[in-house]
Design an enzyme around this catalytic site. Structure first.
Site, PDB file in Angstrom:
ATOM      1  CG  ASN A  62      -0.518  -0.072   2.244  1.00 44.63           C
ATOM      2  OD1 ASN A  62       0.447  -0.838   2.586  1.00 44.63           O
ATOM      3  ND2 ASN A  62      -0.789   0.467   3.523  1.00 44.63           N
ATOM      4  CD  GLU A  64      -1.736   4.940   4.740  1.00 44.40           C
ATOM      5  OE1 GLU A  64      -1.307   6.193   5.463  1.00 44.40           O
ATOM      6  OE2 GLU A  64      -1.913   3.690   4.948  1.00 44.40           O
ATOM      7  CB  CYS A  73      -5.598  -1.135  -1.652  1.00 49.47           C
ATOM      8  SG  CYS A  73      -7.062  -0.898  -0.699  1.00 49.47           S
ATOM      9  CD  GLU A  75      -5.224  -6.002  -0.927  1.00 43.25           C
ATOM     10  OE1 GLU A  75      -5.086  -4.711  -0.486  1.00 43.25           O
ATOM     11  OE2 GLU A  75      -5.645  -6.814  -0.481  1.00 43.25           O
ATOM     12  CB  CYS A 112     -10.840  -3.078   0.834  1.00 47.58           C
ATOM     13  SG  CYS A 112     -10.371  -2.263  -0.714  1.00 47.58           S
TER      14      CYS A 112
END
Ligand code: THU
Length: 160
Positions: A62, A64, A73, A75, A112
């Site tokens: 991830n 940010e 994220c 993924e 998520c």
């Protein structure tokens, strides 16, 4: 009117040692890349490794951002890397792991909703199932045989 029950099957592994050897290796890759996640705001680090049909491993973590929604994220970082570098190669297996600087993450951390939707697009595109294994930093690992098990009733191109 009728009610329809949708069923999902998961497989639970007690520890990494119980996983098939190729998945253990994939999870180790995910752990390695998790450590270099850029997560100064949440202190929650996620790492993932994708095994492709040509034997390549594509990983991601991830990233940010001070403007929070501009972060991404692990993924989706990895699936877009795979989709851009190896557009015609199927994704076979995905390993995901998460840790926190604030507490020990000992429950499996599922992708998520937005990541499920994004990954689902690639499973449909390649027309073959993607195995997903996810865990915390330690503890049990959950396996699903496909994205469909994580995202029933998905939105897909058939609606367009
Ligand atoms: N995160 C992921 O990388 N993958 C997920 O599926 C869930 C959340 C990241 C995003 C953010 O950087 C941090 O975890 C806390 O939400």
């Amino acid at each position: 009117m009728k009610k329809i029950q949708l069923a999902t099957t998961i497989t639970l592994f007690d520890s990494v040692d119980e996983l098939p050897v190729d998945v253990q290796n994939l999870m180790n890759e995910a752990v390695k890349i998790r450590e270099t996640a850029y997560a100064p705001y949440s202190q929650f680090k996620v790492g993932t490794a994708f095994l492709l049909a040509n034997g390549e491993v594509v990983n991601g973590n991830n990233q940010e951002n001070a403007a929070y929604p501009s972060g991404m994220c692990a993924e989706r970082v990895a699936v877009w890397k795979a989709g851009s570098e190896f557009p015609d190669v199927r994704i076979i297996k995905i390993a995901i792991t998460a840790s926190s600087e604030n507490n020990v993450v000992n429950e499996p951390v599922a992708p998520c909703g937005a990541c499920r939707q994004t990954l689902s697009e690639y499973e449909i595109k390649q027309d073959s199932k993607i195995e997903i294994y996810f865990m915390g930093e330690t503890g049990k690992i959950v396996k699903t045989d496909s994205l469909h098990d994580l995202l029933p009733l998905a939105f897909d191109k058939s609606f367009l």
